[in-house]
Design a protein around this motif. Structure first.
Motif, PDB file in Angstrom:
ATOM      1  N   GLU A 132      37.689  39.601  36.314  1.00 22.42           N
ATOM      2  CA  GLU A 132      37.062  38.287  36.442  1.00 22.42           C
ATOM      3  C   GLU A 132      37.191  37.490  35.157  1.00 22.42           C
ATOM      4  OE1 GLU A 132      35.899  36.943  39.210  1.00 22.42           O
ATOM      5  OE2 GLU A 132      36.513  38.767  40.275  1.00 22.42           O
ATOM      6  N   ASP A 170      25.159  36.751  40.006  1.00 15.25           N
ATOM      7  CA  ASP A 170      26.324  37.564  40.380  1.00 15.25           C
ATOM      8  C   ASP A 170      25.892  38.607  41.404  1.00 15.25           C
ATOM      9  OD1 ASP A 170      28.577  39.111  40.601  1.00 15.25           O
ATOM     10  OD2 ASP A 170      28.865  39.401  38.444  1.00 15.25           O
ATOM     11  N   LYS A 213      40.732  36.099  34.827  1.00 15.38           N
ATOM     12  CA  LYS A 213      40.958  34.984  35.755  1.00 15.38           C
ATOM     13  C   LYS A 213      40.641  33.650  35.087  1.00 15.38           C
ATOM     14  CE  LYS A 213      40.022  37.335  40.179  1.00 15.38           C
ATOM     15  NZ  LYS A 213      39.080  37.425  41.327  1.00 15.38           N
TER      16      LYS A 213
END
Length: 458
Positions: free
Chosen positions: A427, A31, A430
């Motif tokens: 995130e 990430d 999502k």
């Protein structure tokens, strides 16, 4: 090429590495944003505020990773942090590099301290966490993807039913323990961090005690908040509802003492929408055959109930012990789950903007660590307040707010924690499928404390 990138976009996004090896041996997805956030955090420590510069430096770290590692390589967290230090120094950001190094050293010390007590996490015994995780595995909801599949396969309603049954079975277990100790108990404390489900759980324990012909008096300590103008504030000037000092501790102890003496008290009534106690009060009396029941964020805080002898108390702790992994293989954070609950509840119950809830969550966690976690090992029972089906519900209510929240806090150095938290939850959501029909959630569910429509009055 994107205007704000120092390197070609394909060099940044088409990484040779896809995974990172964590210190505990787990492989997680790489990430880039975590690198940018760590650089920005270090810069803020020395007075910096340039988010774009932090992003550019993160791009340099990524480019260096691409140059140094072959396709399919798996660097460790330490190796990536070493390269981050190298980029900071070579680009002349010496103060930021020093702050970054000190931050790494501090985190290392915290990890070493934690390893000395490997049997607990936030003072929660691992055997309790394992029980929760095993339940999720058995019911095919231990990952976000499995949860999504249940929605697609239309087995989600069965999961809701099973989770509700498990929650109420645990309520029965607690009631039985209280009944067993009936002769010496005068006070039951339901404690836990914000939005862990204390209020609903307290009400349900009360219902069970009634079934066993045990009389009780419910004392809701939310009514003992000081008027808003008397509230302590944090370093950003925000009113801090999460510290014990926001409550009138002297009045609480006075009322507890008087109740145990068989005297009548006049309990205040607090209106969160105006931030003040109302002029009206509610009279309460505790007779010799009654038990006093309270719920409070700070129920374990020693000064909260110091007027009551230890042997007269039953201390019950509730936490949202979520044991669900996201698509990166990371467990959903308990505090993130509770923040989502509070965002939903505050928006309709306290007229509070979800953006403000996220912005204030930094001192929620700070207060929990200071005033709750240290006392968890003193409780008589630890209760799981997480519902394994709730992420799709939060997706329905909250997902639309997060783009604005992330954008609002992105470049504010004083709200870096809020940005990181908002981005992480955004995130996560999502990945989650949205619930189609919330009518399958029972009216007496703990979930209704946060989304509304409950048979209980809050």
């Amino acid at each position: 090429m994107a205007a704000n990138l120092l390197f070609p976009e394909d060099q940044i996004t088409s990484l040779k590495i896809k995974s990172v090896l964590k210190r505990d041996g787990r492989l997680v997805r790489f990430d880039r944003q975590k690198i940018a956030n760590s650089i920005f955090r270090a810069a803020v420590e020395v007075g910096g505020s340039d988010r774009q510069l932090a992003e550019s430096l993160a791009d340099k770290v990524v480019a260096l990773l691409n140059d140094m590692y072959p396709l399919g390589a798996t660097p460790t967290v330490e190796e990536i942090q070493d390269l981050t230090e190298k980029v900071l120094v070579e680009n002349g950001h010496y103060l930021t590099a020093k702050a970054y190094i000190l931050y790494r050293a501090e985190r290392k010390k915290l990890r070493l301290d934690a390893e000395e007590n490997v049997a607990v996490e936030d003072n929660i015994p691992y055997k309790i966490l394992w029980k929760v995780y095993s339940w999720n595995v058995d019911h095919n909801c231990d990952t976000v993807e499995k949860l999504n599949q249940q929605i697609r396969d239309d087995t989600y309603p069965q999961l809701v039913k099973a989770a509700e049954e498990a929650y109420h079975q645990e309520i029965d277990i607690v009631a039985e323990k209280i009944i067993h100790l009936r002769d010496r108990l005068r006070l039951i404390i339901v404690a836990g961090p914000s939005s862990s489900g204390k209020t609903t759980t307290t009400t349900k324990i009360s219902e069970r005690l009634q079934k066993y012909n045990i009389s009780f008096v419910l004392l809701n300590l939310d009514n003992y908040f000081k008027n808003l103008e008397e509230h302590p504030k944090d370093e950003y000037g925000d009113y801090d509802f999460e510290t014990p000092q926001a409550l009138d501790l002297a009045l609480i102890n006075e009322h507890l003492y008087r109740l145990l003496q068989g005297k009548t008290i006049k309990m205040p009534v607090y209106d969160f929408k105006i931030g003040k106690r109302l002029s009206e009060t509610v009279e309460l009396t505790l007779t010799a055959d009654q038990i006093l029941l309270i719920d409070s964020l700070h129920g374990l805080y020693p000064e909260m109930t110091e007027s009551v002898p230890h042997e007269m108390k039953f201390k019950f702790y509730i936490e949202a012990l979520s044991q669900i992994k996201d698509n990166k293989g990371e467990f959903v954070r308990w505090s993130d789950l509770r923040m989502m609950r509070r965002m939903v509840r505050d928006s309709w119950h306290r007229s509070y903007d979800p953006l403000r809830t996220v912005g204030h969550w930094h001192y929620v966690r700070r207060s929990e660590k200071r005033h709750i976690v240290p006392f968890i090992n003193k409780v008589d029972y630890v209760f799981n307040g997480a519902l394994p089906y709730e992420l799709p519900v939060h997706k329905k209510y909250l997902f639309k707010y997060f783009p604005k929240i992330v954008e609002t806090y992105k470049d504010d150095p004083k709200k870096l924690d809020a940005y990181i938290r908002a981005q992480r939850v955004y995130e996560l959501l999502k990945e989650v499928e949205e619930i189609k029909d919330e009518s399958i959630i029972p009216k007496n569910s703990l979930m209704r404390e946060f989304i509304g429509g409950s048979i209980y009055k809050y």
